[in-house]
Design a protein around this motif. Sequence first.
Motif, PDB file in Angstrom:
ATOM      1  N   ASN A 219      50.761  30.962  32.380  1.00  0.00           N
ATOM      2  CA  ASN A 219      50.802  31.166  30.938  1.00  0.00           C
ATOM      3  C   ASN A 219      51.268  32.562  30.535  1.00  0.00           C
ATOM      4  OD1 ASN A 219      49.686  28.570  30.697  1.00  0.00           O
ATOM      5  ND2 ASN A 219      47.612  29.379  30.882  1.00  0.00           N
ATOM      6  N   GLY A 220      51.838  33.302  31.487  1.00  0.00           N
ATOM      7  CA  GLY A 220      52.328  34.634  31.149  1.00  0.00           C
ATOM      8  C   GLY A 220      52.063  35.619  32.265  1.00  0.00           C
ATOM      9  N   HIS A 221      52.073  36.896  31.918  1.00  0.00           N
ATOM     10  CA  HIS A 221      51.835  37.931  32.923  1.00  0.00           C
ATOM     11  C   HIS A 221      51.088  39.086  32.274  1.00  0.00           C
ATOM     12  CE1 HIS A 221      55.231  39.780  30.812  1.00  0.00           C
ATOM     13  NE2 HIS A 221      54.814  40.931  31.316  1.00  0.00           N
ATOM     14  N   ALA A 222      50.537  39.938  33.123  1.00  0.00           N
ATOM     15  CA  ALA A 222      49.894  41.166  32.653  1.00  0.00           C
ATOM     16  C   ALA A 222      50.390  42.321  33.495  1.00  0.00           C
ATOM     17  CB  ALA A 222      48.373  41.056  32.751  1.00  0.00           C
ATOM     18  N   SER A 223      50.696  43.436  32.836  1.00  0.00           N
ATOM     19  CA  SER A 223      51.067  44.675  33.508  1.00  0.00           C
ATOM     20  C   SER A 223      49.889  45.621  33.404  1.00  0.00           C
ATOM     21  CB  SER A 223      52.307  45.291  32.840  1.00  0.00           C
ATOM     22  OG  SER A 223      52.423  46.663  33.188  1.00  0.00           O
ATOM     23  N   MET A 224      49.292  45.962  34.536  1.00  0.00           N
ATOM     24  CA  MET A 224      48.150  46.852  34.498  1.00  0.00           C
ATOM     25  C   MET A 224      48.546  48.269  34.116  1.00  0.00           C
ATOM     26  SD  MET A 224      45.882  45.314  37.643  1.00  0.00           S
ATOM     27  CE  MET A 224      44.567  46.503  37.397  1.00  0.00           C
ATOM     28  N   ARG A 225      49.806  48.633  34.366  1.00  0.00           N
ATOM     29  CA  ARG A 225      50.290  49.928  33.904  1.00  0.00           C
ATOM     30  C   ARG A 225      50.362  49.953  32.380  1.00  0.00           C
ATOM     31  NH1 ARG A 225      50.422  54.821  35.870  1.00  0.00           N
ATOM     32  NH2 ARG A 225      51.442  54.157  37.823  1.00  0.00           N
ATOM     33  N   ALA A 226      50.919  48.894  31.805  1.00  0.00           N
ATOM     34  CA  ALA A 226      51.026  48.816  30.343  1.00  0.00           C
ATOM     35  C   ALA A 226      49.646  48.783  29.692  1.00  0.00           C
ATOM     36  CB  ALA A 226      51.837  47.599  29.936  1.00  0.00           C
ATOM     37  N   LEU A 227      48.684  48.162  30.380  1.00  0.00           N
ATOM     38  CA  LEU A 227      47.333  48.081  29.855  1.00  0.00           C
ATOM     39  C   LEU A 227      46.525  49.363  30.119  1.00  0.00           C
ATOM     40  CD1 LEU A 227      46.489  44.410  30.946  1.00  0.00           C
ATOM     41  CD2 LEU A 227      46.915  45.233  28.611  1.00  0.00           C
TER      42      LEU A 227
END
Length: 230
Positions: A219-227
């Motif tokens: 359902n998508g992705h997450a960037s831990m750097r962006a977060l």
Amino acid sequence: MKDDAPKESLNAGHRERLRERFLAGGSEALADYEVLELLLFRAIPRRDVKPIAKMLLKKFGTFGEVIAAPAARLKEVEFIGDSAVTELKIVEAAARLLSKETMRKRLTLGAFTQVLDYCRGAMAFLDTEEFRVIFLDKKNGLLADEVQGRGTVDHTPVYPREIIRRALELNASAVILVHNHPSGDPTPSSADVVMTQNIASLAKPLGINVHDHLIIGRNGHASMRALKLF
């Protein structure tokens, strides 16, 4: 299940017309189920494969999810046997190789889209967790893309010191960490955050930068750097 009596006279015209449409207009000229039909023609030569292609899409959702599905689950669909699975898995392998080669040629720190597309293609539809590391040189060129661990539906053992050891062996200047969440939700867990922070703290004194830790889901992705989680 055994096939019915040969029906070449009924299917040959449809198959030829579908091939002609593909040759004239490529995949954009066909619906997803029709592309699957083309893949199934050789594996299932005596049967109308349109219903089978539609059953695959109904079960798995998208073309990408069909070709990435585990062999055992593909065989749950009627008339899908080893030959059909082989045809689908050849396409999956080709797609991954092409995506990896594209990433190898174009990868820079700013080419986030290429990295994400490659990782989604390789990991988004897996049924179990997989942890991979993309090793980069000083110019952010691709040195290696390696799976460091495979696990269960919600856990993969990761050994930070082994990742750093491998980075040093490759003379890597940076890494991108990637793993998938088979649940589909890419939200980082507290364990994901702690593990990433541990790897980054080991890497920094050695001059190795952790560019990002990407979590890939259906359902998508997450960037831990962006977060800003490390």
